[in-house]
Design a protein around this motif. Structure first.
Motif, PDB file in Angstrom:
ATOM      1  N   PHE A   1     -12.416 -44.135 -26.573  1.00  0.00           N
ATOM      2  CA  PHE A   1     -11.584 -42.934 -26.577  1.00  0.00           C
ATOM      3  C   PHE A   1     -12.013 -41.923 -25.516  1.00  0.00           C
ATOM      4  O   PHE A   1     -11.161 -41.414 -24.764  1.00  0.00           O
ATOM      5  N   PRO A   2     -13.313 -41.558 -25.400  1.00  0.00           N
ATOM      6  CA  PRO A   2     -13.680 -40.553 -24.397  1.00  0.00           C
ATOM      7  C   PRO A   2     -13.381 -40.983 -22.966  1.00  0.00           C
ATOM      8  O   PRO A   2     -12.975 -40.161 -22.137  1.00  0.00           O
ATOM      9  N   VAL A   3     -13.569 -42.276 -22.660  1.00  0.00           N
ATOM     10  CA  VAL A   3     -13.266 -42.759 -21.304  1.00  0.00           C
ATOM     11  C   VAL A   3     -11.773 -42.665 -21.049  1.00  0.00           C
ATOM     12  O   VAL A   3     -11.330 -42.218 -19.976  1.00  0.00           O
ATOM     13  N   LEU A   4     -10.963 -43.094 -22.017  1.00  0.00           N
ATOM     14  CA  LEU A   4      -9.516 -43.006 -21.865  1.00  0.00           C
ATOM     15  C   LEU A   4      -9.069 -41.557 -21.714  1.00  0.00           C
ATOM     16  O   LEU A   4      -8.235 -41.226 -20.864  1.00  0.00           O
ATOM     17  N   ALA A   5      -9.637 -40.656 -22.530  1.00  0.00           N
ATOM     18  CA  ALA A   5      -9.282 -39.243 -22.429  1.00  0.00           C
ATOM     19  C   ALA A   5      -9.675 -38.675 -21.074  1.00  0.00           C
ATOM     20  O   ALA A   5      -8.952 -37.844 -20.509  1.00  0.00           O
ATOM     21  N   SER A   6     -10.807 -39.121 -20.524  1.00  0.00           N
ATOM     22  CA  SER A   6     -11.222 -38.665 -19.199  1.00  0.00           C
ATOM     23  C   SER A   6     -10.241 -39.115 -18.129  1.00  0.00           C
ATOM     24  O   SER A   6      -9.894 -38.346 -17.222  1.00  0.00           O
ATOM     25  N   ILE A   7      -9.779 -40.355 -18.218  1.00  0.00           N
ATOM     26  CA  ILE A   7      -8.810 -40.865 -17.238  1.00  0.00           C
ATOM     27  C   ILE A   7      -7.482 -40.127 -17.373  1.00  0.00           C
ATOM     28  O   ILE A   7      -6.856 -39.753 -16.372  1.00  0.00           O
ATOM     29  N   LEU A   8      -7.038 -39.895 -18.598  1.00  0.00           N
ATOM     30  CA  LEU A   8      -5.806 -39.138 -18.808  1.00  0.00           C
ATOM     31  C   LEU A   8      -5.946 -37.710 -18.286  1.00  0.00           C
ATOM     32  O   LEU A   8      -5.010 -37.147 -17.713  1.00  0.00           O
ATOM     33  N   SER A   9      -7.125 -37.123 -18.472  1.00  0.00           N
ATOM     34  CA  SER A   9      -7.365 -35.780 -17.944  1.00  0.00           C
ATOM     35  C   SER A   9      -7.333 -35.779 -16.422  1.00  0.00           C
ATOM     36  O   SER A   9      -6.781 -34.877 -15.798  1.00  0.00           O
TER      37      SER A   9
ATOM     38  N   ASP B   1      -5.595 -37.712 -14.595  1.00  0.00           N
ATOM     39  CA  ASP B   1      -4.192 -37.868 -14.196  1.00  0.00           C
ATOM     40  C   ASP B   1      -3.329 -36.684 -14.599  1.00  0.00           C
ATOM     41  O   ASP B   1      -2.126 -36.683 -14.322  1.00  0.00           O
ATOM     42  N   GLY B   2      -3.907 -35.700 -15.289  1.00  0.00           N
ATOM     43  CA  GLY B   2      -3.170 -34.490 -15.613  1.00  0.00           C
ATOM     44  C   GLY B   2      -2.430 -34.513 -16.925  1.00  0.00           C
ATOM     45  O   GLY B   2      -1.590 -33.647 -17.165  1.00  0.00           O
ATOM     46  N   TYR B   3      -2.728 -35.472 -17.799  1.00  0.00           N
ATOM     47  CA  TYR B   3      -2.014 -35.564 -19.071  1.00  0.00           C
ATOM     48  C   TYR B   3      -2.832 -35.061 -20.263  1.00  0.00           C
ATOM     49  O   TYR B   3      -2.333 -35.041 -21.383  1.00  0.00           O
ATOM     50  N   MET B   4      -4.080 -34.710 -20.013  1.00  0.00           N
ATOM     51  CA  MET B   4      -4.936 -34.149 -21.057  1.00  0.00           C
ATOM     52  C   MET B   4      -5.661 -32.949 -20.465  1.00  0.00           C
ATOM     53  O   MET B   4      -5.758 -32.811 -19.243  1.00  0.00           O
ATOM     54  N   PRO B   5      -6.179 -32.043 -21.296  1.00  0.00           N
ATOM     55  CA  PRO B   5      -6.888 -30.882 -20.755  1.00  0.00           C
ATOM     56  C   PRO B   5      -8.028 -31.281 -19.829  1.00  0.00           C
ATOM     57  O   PRO B   5      -8.698 -32.292 -20.038  1.00  0.00           O
ATOM     58  N   ARG B   6      -8.254 -30.469 -18.803  1.00  0.00           N
ATOM     59  CA  ARG B   6      -9.255 -30.778 -17.778  1.00  0.00           C
ATOM     60  C   ARG B   6     -10.660 -30.901 -18.359  1.00  0.00           C
ATOM     61  O   ARG B   6     -11.507 -31.594 -17.803  1.00  0.00           O
ATOM     62  N   GLN B   7     -10.914 -30.217 -19.467  1.00  0.00           N
ATOM     63  CA  GLN B   7     -12.258 -30.229 -20.030  1.00  0.00           C
ATOM     64  C   GLN B   7     -12.694 -31.621 -20.462  1.00  0.00           C
ATOM     65  O   GLN B   7     -13.888 -31.884 -20.616  1.00  0.00           O
ATOM     66  N   LEU B   8     -11.744 -32.534 -20.679  1.00  0.00           N
ATOM     67  CA  LEU B   8     -12.094 -33.876 -21.145  1.00  0.00           C
ATOM     68  C   LEU B   8     -12.546 -34.785 -20.014  1.00  0.00           C
ATOM     69  O   LEU B   8     -12.987 -35.913 -20.261  1.00  0.00           O
ATOM     70  N   HIS B   9     -12.436 -34.322 -18.762  1.00  0.00           N
ATOM     71  CA  HIS B   9     -12.737 -35.181 -17.625  1.00  0.00           C
ATOM     72  C   HIS B   9     -14.222 -35.201 -17.274  1.00  0.00           C
ATOM     73  O   HIS B   9     -14.722 -36.172 -16.714  1.00  0.00           O
ATOM     74  N   THR B  10     -14.943 -34.134 -17.592  1.00  0.00           N
ATOM     75  CA  THR B  10     -16.327 -34.003 -17.143  1.00  0.00           C
ATOM     76  C   THR B  10     -17.300 -34.527 -18.190  1.00  0.00           C
ATOM     77  O   THR B  10     -17.002 -34.566 -19.382  1.00  0.00           O
ATOM     78  N   ARG B  11     -18.476 -34.925 -17.706  1.00  0.00           N
ATOM     79  CA  ARG B  11     -19.530 -35.425 -18.581  1.00  0.00           C
ATOM     80  C   ARG B  11     -20.403 -34.272 -19.059  1.00  0.00           C
ATOM     81  O   ARG B  11     -20.502 -33.243 -18.395  1.00  0.00           O
ATOM     82  N   GLY B  12     -21.049 -34.482 -20.192  1.00  0.00           N
ATOM     83  CA  GLY B  12     -21.900 -33.446 -20.763  1.00  0.00           C
ATOM     84  C   GLY B  12     -23.340 -33.568 -20.317  1.00  0.00           C
ATOM     85  O   GLY B  12     -23.657 -34.250 -19.331  1.00  0.00           O
ATOM     86  N   ASP B  13     -24.247 -32.911 -21.048  1.00  0.00           N
ATOM     87  CA  ASP B  13     -25.663 -32.878 -20.684  1.00  0.00           C
ATOM     88  C   ASP B  13     -26.263 -34.267 -20.558  1.00  0.00           C
ATOM     89  O   ASP B  13     -27.120 -34.512 -19.712  1.00  0.00           O
ATOM     90  N   ARG B  14     -25.826 -35.195 -21.407  1.00  0.00           N
ATOM     91  CA  ARG B  14     -26.429 -36.531 -21.442  1.00  0.00           C
ATOM     92  C   ARG B  14     -25.570 -37.564 -20.729  1.00  0.00           C
ATOM     93  O   ARG B  14     -25.683 -38.761 -20.980  1.00  0.00           O
ATOM     94  N   LEU B  15     -24.688 -37.112 -19.831  1.00  0.00           N
ATOM     95  CA  LEU B  15     -23.821 -37.975 -19.040  1.00  0.00           C
ATOM     96  C   LEU B  15     -22.810 -38.734 -19.897  1.00  0.00           C
ATOM     97  O   LEU B  15     -22.263 -39.746 -19.461  1.00  0.00           O
ATOM     98  N   ALA B  16     -22.578 -38.278 -21.109  1.00  0.00           N
ATOM     99  CA  ALA B  16     -21.506 -38.810 -21.949  1.00  0.00           C
ATOM    100  C   ALA B  16     -20.325 -37.840 -21.892  1.00  0.00           C
ATOM    101  O   ALA B  16     -20.486 -36.668 -21.562  1.00  0.00           O
ATOM    102  N   PHE B  17     -19.141 -38.338 -22.186  1.00  0.00           N
ATOM    103  CA  PHE B  17     -17.949 -37.481 -22.203  1.00  0.00           C
ATOM    104  C   PHE B  17     -17.945 -36.710 -23.528  1.00  0.00           C
ATOM    105  O   PHE B  17     -17.246 -37.059 -24.480  1.00  0.00           O
ATOM    106  N   SER B  18     -18.726 -35.649 -23.564  1.00  0.00           N
ATOM    107  CA  SER B  18     -19.009 -34.956 -24.817  1.00  0.00           C
ATOM    108  C   SER B  18     -17.754 -34.401 -25.467  1.00  0.00           C
ATOM    109  O   SER B  18     -17.584 -34.495 -26.689  1.00  0.00           O
ATOM    110  N   ASN B  19     -16.860 -33.804 -24.676  1.00  0.00           N
ATOM    111  CA  ASN B  19     -15.660 -33.201 -25.264  1.00  0.00           C
ATOM    112  C   ASN B  19     -14.769 -34.250 -25.916  1.00  0.00           C
ATOM    113  O   ASN B  19     -14.178 -34.016 -26.969  1.00  0.00           O
ATOM    114  N   GLY B  20     -14.661 -35.430 -25.284  1.00  0.00           N
ATOM    115  CA  GLY B  20     -13.878 -36.502 -25.889  1.00  0.00           C
ATOM    116  C   GLY B  20     -14.488 -36.999 -27.178  1.00  0.00           C
ATOM    117  O   GLY B  20     -13.777 -37.318 -28.142  1.00  0.00           O
ATOM    118  N   ILE B  21     -15.823 -37.069 -27.229  1.00  0.00           N
ATOM    119  CA  ILE B  21     -16.509 -37.500 -28.450  1.00  0.00           C
ATOM    120  C   ILE B  21     -16.258 -36.511 -29.582  1.00  0.00           C
ATOM    121  O   ILE B  21     -15.963 -36.896 -30.719  1.00  0.00           O
TER     122      ILE B  21
END
Length: 831
Positions: free
Chosen positions: A345-353, A355-375
């Motif tokens: 889910f977080p990887v898919l949300a990052s790709i959608l972000s 491409d402009g279909y999800m909020p930009r905050q889901l595209h970046t990785r968190g402190d531990r290089l995981a997609f924290s917002n998607g998690i």
């Protein structure tokens, strides 16, 4: 406030871990042995209930219908192998990690791509809810006292899994690998043990073998076909999670596509073998699965054991430790199967972000290089479903697998079009034969999954699948709306070719300083406004109270401030409307001018102080920002409470070469137009920007004392938990300096030829005569040095965040260490 911030930071470090530098991303990539449990735990865990789902449906027709089980199980196994073979083609053709979404978008168009994305997001959310609820239900069957707390336990389980994933995909993979392999080994041992006993002439006898079905129904031909199709659709829950590997290809080590395809093949072989073995043992031990009220012979008030539990008791024996181990790892793997969704889910949300279909905050990785917002988003939706459905697997499973089969059909259809397009432009006969073979595989996969999707929709719609059918279009419309918004904003912000407006300068800058009282914040704002040298400058106050306004006028005259003071009437004692009306009037009088409004603001350290101050400033900014041709500038003034709270941060800023706090503004600064912090002979603003990275760096002695202090503090856990990420990064760089035989920057003397090692913090292209000069700021934890390459426009590998070793002569220019045209060595990423 400081205590709250410190406690939050400590809790975050304890639970999530220390921040990981971006160049460590390669360390989070997974080998196949870790990728299998990370991405395949969902598909493997379905062995625990896929056979049971088939038997539960067939039980409606009585014991006579049980003999259809091998044929249905065989059909499910064939379907799984077909889907696995089809997805192996996907990971080779589309290794970027978009999976079904990318395949559908590229070949079928963005609308169908979004349909696949919405289906996958629903499926991932349900995977978490169903898996965790099933695991908790198995746990509660062993410990009946937990039955009244299953919802709370399920919510806590989701929170724990989310927390493990927030620590990083590598750590979560390691944590989940052991239970997954233990489950595979236990199931494999059970199958071998049971088959060996049968081969030696022993009989396997399940505890439900003597149960009879209370009300077996008579079925005609069409009804029988419908029942068998419904049993087949229920057994297709074994296919959930197969697509996760194609969505997670970027998480694999190189060669990514080959490793992902190998992992898919392993998944298919292991899952089919386990499913076939459990089904065979269930039939050999005569397991009868059904609702408690339909089983004759079941003790009153007792619930039947799960199918896998009955098979385990028949194979191992009811008192065997292996049986209890089977129960434990089954419950554990069902809960941990949610990890597949937490990786997809977080990887898919990052790709959608992206491409402009999800909020930009889901595209970046968190402190531990995981997609924290998607998690966090996934865990929130899963917890919501668990609470709404009271963690009931029976109710949640009715919503399951529709989303995944929608993605199956669209993905395989997209792959068919992909091969058709490539065949038209490929002339090599060997490649054409390969493409034709893979197209046949994808065609078979598309046909099979399309049929299953229709069966699932027809047989499960009234049982709750309609919720998914409604939810998917809602998600699709939401993502389309977000995409239209981002596209509209991009069109509005992008300058048109040949259109002069974005480059047109205003005729003049009319500056306004808002004044409530003549105090230090006002004086600082006036000084700053004077330093910007506007064409017109005047102060504005609102006449809310005549006595206070008159006192301000007298104080203004006595101070002799050379700035006009304009008093704006406010008959209704408002502040915001008179100021905005005054600014609008200035804009009407001079439409080509820009109006800059300077608002003095207090910077406070306690939340309750924020309530008592700055409310008018917030309202003014909110209204003025809506006015075209108006710039709003906040001029901060730090009160003692904020300075006290920022004490450690301020010391840290000085330590790492940041600007010290400017001196206090005095009355004579405003009278004589002096800019605070700028003294005669000081470098210009442009010069300070060019060399600011090392400004304020401590001397060698001070740096040595600091480093000794840090070494002494390494044993203090609290200090390390609350340390700034730069301080932690500096410690890592010290070891790297030693390994590279480099000289700490703080110890480099003028005109010394030295090697320095560290991280590039900024890279700048500057005009230098007729050519460009490339500059980079290198930081090693002790100080900064500016690397300058004359006449270079672009140097491969010289980019922010990259670690390098540079060699050259250190020259101090205006106190800043600089190396011109250094030789350099790029450090491997993650070293």
């Amino acid at each position: 406030m400081r205590l709250v911030a410190m406690m939050f930071g400590i809790a975050k470090r304890l639970l999530v871990g220390r921040p990981v530098h971006s160049d460590r991303l390669s360390h989070t990539l997974l080998p196949k042995k870790v990728a299998l449990p990370v991405f395949a735990s969902d598909a493997l865990s379905s062995v625990a209930y896929a056979t049971e789902e088939i038997l539960l449906v067939l039980s409606v027709g009585g014991i006579a219908f049980i003999h259809y089980t091998p044929y249905i199980a065989a059909a499910v196994a064939v379907l799984m192998l077909v889907v696995v073979a089809s997805y192996r083609q996907n990971v080779h053709a589309y290794p970027s990690g978009g999976g079904d979404y990318e395949v559908a978008t590229t070949n079928l168009g963005p609308r169908l791509g979004l349909a696949v994305a919405s289906a996958l997001m629903v499926d991932y959310t349900l995977t978490v809810a169903v898996s965790v609820s099933s695991g908790v239900a198995n746990l509660a069957s062993a410990f009946p006292a937990l039955n009244t707390h299953v919802t709370l336990i399920a919510v806590l389980a989701v929170a724990v899994i989310a927390l493990l994933n927030l620590r990083g995909v590598r750590e979560s993979g390691t944590a989940f690998a052991i239970p997954t392999y233990l489950f595979i080994g236990t199931i494999g041992l059970m199958i071998v043990w049971g088959a060996t006993r049968l081969a030696l002439g022993h009989h396997l006898h399940a505890e439900s073998a003597d149960y009879q079905f209370r009300s077996a129904r008579e079925y005609g031909s069409l009804a029988l076909v419908f029942l068998l199709l419904r049993a087949f659709s229920s057994g297709c829950t074994a296919l959930t999670g197969v697509e996760a590997i194609s969505n997670g290809v970027p998480a694999f080590r190189k060669p990514k596509s080959k490793n992902a395809a190998t992992t898919l093949a392993l998944l298919g072989v292991i899952a089919v073998s386990m499913f076939a073995g459990v089904t065979a043992l269930a039939l050999a031990s005569h397991v009868h699965a059904g609702a408690p009220q339909d089983l004759v012979g079941l003790p009153h008030g007792q619930s039947p054991r799960t199918v896998i539990a009955q098979v385990g008791r028949a194979a191992f024996g009811g008192s065997s430790p292996l049986f209890y181990l089977l129960q434990f790892v089954t419950a554990l793997i069902l809960v941990l199967a949610a990890n597949t969704a937490f990786n997809g889910f977080p990887v898919l949300a990052s790709i959608l972000s992206r491409d402009g279909y999800m909020p930009r905050q889901l595209h970046t990785r968190g402190d531990r290089l995981a997609f924290s917002n998607g998690i966090v988003l996934l865990s929130g939706f899963a917890i919501l479903l668990i609470v709404i459905f009271n963690a009931s697997p029976t109710r949640l499973i009715q919503l399951y697998i529709i989303g995944v089969f929608v993605s199956f059909v669209c993905s395989q259809s997209g792959m068919i079009r992909h091969w058709n397009r490539n065949l038209r432009v490929t002339t090599d006969s060997r490649l054409r034969r390969h493409m034709i073979r893979t197209r046949v595989i994808n065609t078979v996969g598309a046909c099979f999954t399309a049929v299953v999707l229709v069966i699932v929709l027809v047989t499960k719609f009234a049982s709750g699948a309609w919720i998914v059918v409604v939810a998917m279009p809602v998600i699709w419309l939401t993502m389309r709306g977000i995409g239209r918004h981002y596209a509209s904003v991009a069109r509005e912000l992008t300058p048109q070719e040949g259109h002069p407006q974005p480059l047109t300068l205003p005729a003049s800058n009319r500056a306004i300083v808002l004044v409530s009282k003549l105090h230090l914040p006002t004086l600082r704002a006036l000084a700053y406004a004077q330093a910007t040298q506007p064409s017109h400058l005047h102060a504005v106050t609102v006449d809310v109270d005549e006595t206070e306004t008159h006192a301000l006028q007298e104080q203004w005259d006595r101070a002799g401030i050379p700035v006009p003071l304009t008093i704006v009437a406010s008959p209704y004692r408002e502040v915001t409307r008179p100021v905005t009306d005054y600014v609008k009037r200035l804009r009407r009088e001079s439409p080509r001018d820009i109006v800059t409004v300077y608002i003095p603001e207090y910077v406070l350290g306690h939340w309750w102080e924020q309530v008592l101050h700055n409310q008018s400033a917030l309202r003014l900014k909110a209204r003025l920002l809506l006015q075209p041709g108006v710039v709003v500038a906040s001029v901060p003034y730090q009160l003692k409470s904020s300075a006290r709270l920022a004490g450690p941060a301020s010391r840290h800023a000085v330590r790492f070469g940041r600007q010290p706090e400017p001196r206090r503004v005095e009355m004579h600064d405003v009278r004589h137009g002096a800019l605070p912090g700028v003294h005669p002979g000081a470098p210009s603003a442009g010069e300070r920007v060019a060399g600011s990275a090392g400004e304020g760096a401590p001397s060698g002695k001070e740096e040595g004392a600091r480093r000794r202090g840090e070494q002494a503090g390494k044993g203090r856990p609290l200090k390390r938990l609350t340390a700034h990420p730069d301080a932690l990064h500096a410690e890592e760089l010290q070891a790297e300096i030693s390994d590279a035989s480099a000289t700490p920057i703080a110890e480099c003397a003028d005109r010394e030829v030295a090697s320095v090692a560290g991280t590039l913090r900024t890279v700048t292209l500057r005009p230098h005569g007729d050519s460009l000069t490339m500059e980079a700021d290198l930081w090693d934890g002790t100080g900064n040095v500016t690397l300058v390459w004359l006449g270079r426009r672009n140097i491969p590998g010289i980019q922010p965040g990259r670690r390098i070793v540079a060699h050259g002569r250190v020259t101090h220019i205006k106190g800043e260490p600089t190396i011109f045209n250094p030789t350099y060595e790029l450090r491997p990423r993650g070293d």
